[in-house]
Design a protein around this motif. Sequence first.
Motif, short mmCIF file in Angstrom:
data_model
loop_
_atom_site.label_atom_id
_atom_site.label_comp_id
_atom_site.label_asym_id
_atom_site.label_seq_id
_atom_site.Cartn_x
_atom_site.Cartn_y
_atom_site.Cartn_z
N MET A 134 0.84 -1.20 0.00
CA MET A 134 0.00 0.00 0.00
C MET A 134 0.88 1.25 0.00
N ASN A 135 0.54 2.20 -0.84
CA ASN A 135 1.29 3.45 -0.88
C ASN A 135 0.56 4.54 -0.10
N TYR A 136 1.34 5.41 0.50
CA TYR A 136 0.80 6.53 1.28
C TYR A 136 1.36 7.83 0.70
N ILE A 137 0.50 8.85 0.59
CA ILE A 137 0.99 10.14 0.15
C ILE A 137 1.80 10.77 1.28
N VAL A 138 2.94 11.34 0.94
CA VAL A 138 3.82 11.94 1.96
C VAL A 138 3.27 13.28 2.41
N LYS A 139 3.22 13.46 3.69
CA LYS A 139 2.83 14.73 4.30
C LYS A 139 4.04 15.32 5.03
N GLN A 140 3.85 16.47 5.64
CA GLN A 140 4.83 17.00 6.58
C GLN A 140 4.08 17.51 7.79
N PHE A 141 4.72 17.49 8.93
CA PHE A 141 4.08 18.02 10.14
C PHE A 141 3.92 19.53 10.01
N ASN A 142 2.89 20.09 10.65
CA ASN A 142 2.88 21.53 10.93
C ASN A 142 3.47 21.73 12.33
N ASP A 143 3.43 22.94 12.85
CA ASP A 143 4.04 23.19 14.15
C ASP A 143 3.39 22.35 15.25
N ASP A 144 2.07 22.20 15.18
CA ASP A 144 1.38 21.37 16.19
C ASP A 144 1.80 19.91 16.05
N GLY A 145 2.01 19.46 14.82
CA GLY A 145 2.44 18.08 14.61
C GLY A 145 3.83 17.83 15.19
N ILE A 146 4.72 18.79 15.00
CA ILE A 146 6.06 18.66 15.59
C ILE A 146 5.94 18.57 17.11
N ALA A 147 5.08 19.40 17.69
CA ALA A 147 4.92 19.39 19.16
C ALA A 147 4.35 18.05 19.63
N ILE A 148 3.38 17.51 18.88
CA ILE A 148 2.80 16.22 19.24
C ILE A 148 3.86 15.12 19.17
N PHE A 149 4.70 15.18 18.15
CA PHE A 149 5.76 14.17 18.00
C PHE A 149 6.78 14.29 19.13
N GLN A 150 7.11 15.52 19.51
CA GLN A 150 8.03 15.71 20.64
C GLN A 150 7.45 15.11 21.92
N GLN A 151 6.16 15.32 22.14
CA GLN A 151 5.52 14.74 23.34
C GLN A 151 5.57 13.21 23.28
N PHE A 152 5.34 12.68 22.10
CA PHE A 152 5.40 11.22 21.92
C PHE A 152 6.79 10.69 22.27
N LEU A 153 7.83 11.39 21.78
CA LEU A 153 9.21 10.97 22.06
C LEU A 153 9.52 11.01 23.55
N ARG A 154 9.03 12.03 24.22
CA ARG A 154 9.30 12.14 25.66
C ARG A 154 8.59 11.03 26.44
N ARG A 155 7.36 10.70 26.04
CA ARG A 155 6.66 9.59 26.72
C ARG A 155 7.41 8.29 26.48
N ALA A 156 7.90 8.10 25.26
CA ALA A 156 8.64 6.86 24.96
C ALA A 156 9.93 6.79 25.76
N LYS A 157 10.60 7.95 25.92
CA LYS A 157 11.90 7.96 26.60
C LYS A 157 11.78 7.92 28.12
N PHE A 158 10.86 8.71 28.66
CA PHE A 158 10.82 8.85 30.11
C PHE A 158 9.72 8.04 30.79
N ASP A 159 8.68 7.66 30.04
CA ASP A 159 7.59 6.88 30.63
C ASP A 159 7.57 5.45 30.11
N SER A 160 8.60 5.08 29.35
CA SER A 160 8.70 3.71 28.80
C SER A 160 7.45 3.32 28.03
N ASP A 161 6.88 4.28 27.29
CA ASP A 161 5.72 4.00 26.44
C ASP A 161 6.24 3.39 25.14
N ASN A 162 5.98 2.12 24.90
CA ASN A 162 6.53 1.42 23.73
C ASN A 162 5.61 1.44 22.51
N SER A 163 4.53 2.19 22.58
CA SER A 163 3.61 2.19 21.45
C SER A 163 4.25 2.87 20.24
#
Length: 239
Positions: free
Chosen positions: A1-30
């Motif tokens: 399956m192919n997916y069209i490539v997008k890019q984050f906006n500023d809110d998307g970058i912030a959401i991704f940063q929050q995701f990284l912090r949960r993965a790093k500091f809260d051991s969230d493996n999702s």
Amino acid sequence: MNYIVKQFNDDGIAIFQQFLRRAKFDSDNSDFPRDMLFEPRFTESLDEEYYISDVTFQSKHDAGRYFEEVFELSSNKALYYNQKLWSWLSAFYFDQICPVDGGGKRKVGQEARYILQTPKDYQTYYRHLLSGPSRIYSELNEKGRIFLTGELSKRGDLIEQLQAYQNIAMNKGIIEAADALYWDEEGNKLKKGAGSKGPGTPRRFVSVIGQFEFTYDLNSMQGENILTLFPNEFRRWIA
């Protein structure tokens, strides 16, 4: 399956940063939620349409070649610096650049590995796990193989040493010299001991290149000519 490539906006970058912090500091493996990668609140369209798929990368080389083919980076060099694009791609392929290990955990590294930093700070810019190999492949093709070996999620000491300096990482003559010293042609891999410390190793290579730059115009020299300048401590690496 192919997916069209997008890019984050500023809110998307912030959401991704929050995701990284949960993965790093809260051991969230999702994994990063796939639906959020296409959610208009967090993403933007690119000027041109590109498509990707859930391809599995066996090495940095595979990833570099894939993104060169998708984006034709050698002709679209402005994409090298698109933070929103490469960060979105990191989220798309997150399970490959930060896999769950045998202990059931993700080892999340420096944020710069996943969110592209400004090229003005080359020390962090080059660390991105997808844009780094892609730019190397686009600029150097197979000549950059010493940077493109190994798993996508791991950088390795040799890469850290050589890629930390922009004047080394993008100088074709210097890369040719490093390739001649540390690449095992027969085994199609780095020579044994190339990641160690001591005389003639990449750490010394970086130091010696720095000394050469005071005397020689390395940008105008080919690898075979640069090799002749190295002191005897490097002879053991020449096949």
